[in-house]
Design a protein around this motif. Structure first.
Motif, mmCIF file in Angstrom:
data_model
loop_
_atom_site.group_PDB
_atom_site.id
_atom_site.type_symbol
_atom_site.label_atom_id
_atom_site.label_comp_id
_atom_site.label_asym_id
_atom_site.label_seq_id
_atom_site.Cartn_x
_atom_site.Cartn_y
_atom_site.Cartn_z
ATOM 1 N N MET A 145 -5.511 3.181 6.664
ATOM 2 C CA MET A 145 -5.800 4.069 5.536
ATOM 3 C C MET A 145 -4.617 4.166 4.563
ATOM 4 O O MET A 145 -4.800 4.151 3.352
ATOM 5 C CB MET A 145 -6.136 5.476 6.040
ATOM 6 N N TRP A 146 -3.410 4.233 5.098
ATOM 7 C CA TRP A 146 -2.232 4.478 4.256
ATOM 8 C C TRP A 146 -1.438 3.220 3.933
ATOM 9 O O TRP A 146 -0.535 3.273 3.105
ATOM 10 C CB TRP A 146 -1.341 5.533 4.913
ATOM 11 N N ASP A 192 -9.104 -2.967 2.930
ATOM 12 C CA ASP A 192 -8.185 -2.124 2.167
ATOM 13 C C ASP A 192 -8.908 -1.392 1.043
ATOM 14 O O ASP A 192 -8.572 -0.250 0.724
ATOM 15 C CB ASP A 192 -7.026 -2.940 1.597
ATOM 16 N N GLY A 234 -8.404 1.799 2.500
ATOM 17 C CA GLY A 234 -7.000 1.936 2.123
ATOM 18 C C GLY A 234 -6.694 2.477 0.742
ATOM 19 O O GLY A 234 -5.556 2.376 0.291
ATOM 20 N N ILE A 235 -7.671 3.075 0.063
ATOM 21 C CA ILE A 235 -7.401 3.632 -1.274
ATOM 22 C C ILE A 235 -6.269 4.671 -1.236
ATOM 23 O O ILE A 235 -5.398 4.648 -2.110
ATOM 24 C CB ILE A 235 -8.691 4.214 -1.906
ATOM 25 N N PRO A 236 -6.220 5.576 -0.235
ATOM 26 C CA PRO A 236 -5.085 6.513 -0.201
ATOM 27 C C PRO A 236 -3.732 5.788 -0.134
ATOM 28 O O PRO A 236 -2.770 6.204 -0.771
ATOM 29 C CB PRO A 236 -5.329 7.340 1.064
ATOM 30 N N GLY A 237 -3.683 4.702 0.611
ATOM 31 C CA GLY A 237 -2.444 3.930 0.715
ATOM 32 C C GLY A 237 -2.063 3.272 -0.597
ATOM 33 O O GLY A 237 -0.883 3.215 -0.968
ATOM 34 N N LEU A 245 -2.842 4.385 -3.551
ATOM 35 C CA LEU A 245 -2.365 5.471 -4.409
ATOM 36 C C LEU A 245 -0.953 5.905 -4.011
ATOM 37 O O LEU A 245 -0.117 6.193 -4.876
ATOM 38 C CB LEU A 245 -3.331 6.653 -4.365
ATOM 39 N N LEU A 246 -0.683 5.940 -2.717
ATOM 40 C CA LEU A 246 0.664 6.256 -2.245
ATOM 41 C C LEU A 246 1.665 5.220 -2.753
ATOM 42 O O LEU A 246 2.778 5.579 -3.170
ATOM 43 C CB LEU A 246 0.695 6.318 -0.717
ATOM 44 N N GLN A 247 1.289 3.949 -2.710
ATOM 45 C CA GLN A 247 2.187 2.910 -3.204
ATOM 46 C C GLN A 247 2.483 3.099 -4.693
ATOM 47 O O GLN A 247 3.632 2.986 -5.119
ATOM 48 C CB GLN A 247 1.585 1.525 -2.960
#
Length: 169
Positions: free
Chosen positions: A44-45, A144, A148-151, A153-155
Motif C-alpha cells: 500500500m505504501w 501499485d 499503492g495510491i497512498p504510497g 502520494l507519500l512519494q
C-alpha cells in the motif's frame, strides 16, 4: 508550489556518492520494515521506493541508481521482503525511478509537486508495463495502481517536503 533547491550530480569516482547511496539504502531498509508492521503496508505504501526518489532527485541518477539496485536486493536478502520472485519487477521500477528522478532534477533544476508527480507517474507506468511483460499478468503488474495510491502520494508529497525542507544543503 515551486521551490528552487540545490541539486547535485555526484560522480561514481567520488566517495561521497557511495556514502550518500549507503545512507539512502539504509533508509530504504528501515522504512519498509516499519511499514511492514501494518497489514498490507508494503504494497500500500511502497516504502522501498521513497529514498530512491529522494537520492536520485537530490544527488543525481548515479547515487539514485546505486540505491535503486542495492535496496531491493539487501531487503530481500535480509528479510525476504520483497520476496525473491518479485525482486526483478521491483528492481525494474527502482531503476526507472532513479533514472526518471535524476533526469527531471537535472533538466528542470527544481523540485515541485508536479515534477515529482510526473516522475512517480513515469516510473509507475513504465514499470507496470515492464512487469506485465515479465509476469504475463496485467492484474499483478497493476497492483501499485490498485493498492499503492497512498504510497505514490507519500512519494510525491513526502519527497517534495524532504527535498525542499529537510535536506536543503
Amino acid at each position: 508550489m515551486e521551490t528552487t533547491v540545490k541539486l547535485y550530480s555526484l560522480p561514481y569516482s567520488s566517495v561521497k556518492t557511495y556514502l550518500t547511496a549507503l545512507l539512502f539504502i539504509a533508509g530504504n531498509v528501515v522504512l519498509p520494515q516499519l511499514f511492514h508492521l501494518i497489514p498490507q503496508g508494503g504494497v500500500m505504501w511502497l516504502p522501498i521506493y521513497f529514498f530512491t526518489l529522494i537520492g536520485a532527485y537530490k544527488y543525481g541518477w548515479k547515487a539514485g541508481l546505486l540505491t535503486a539496485i542495492a535496496s531491493p536486493l539487501v531487503n530481500s536478502w535480509l528479510f525476504a521482503m520483497p520476496a525473491p520472485a518479485v525482486v526483478p519487477a521491483i528492481l525494474l521500477k527502482s531503476v526507472i525511478l532513479a533514472l526518471a528522478a535524476g533526469f527531471a532534477a537535472h533538466r528542470f533544476q527544481k523540485a515541485s509537486l508536479p515534477l515529482l508527480a510526473g516522475v512517480v507517474l513515469v516510473y509507475q507506468v513504465a514499470g507496470t508495463l515492464g512487469e506485465w511483460v515479465m509476469t504475463d499478468s496485467f492484474f499483478a503488474a497493476a497492483q501499485d495502481f490498485r493498492i499503492g495510491i497512498p504510497g505514490m502520494l507519500l512519494q510525491i508529497v513526502g519527497g517534495y517536503a524532504t527535498i525542499n525542507y529537510l535536506i536543503r544543503k
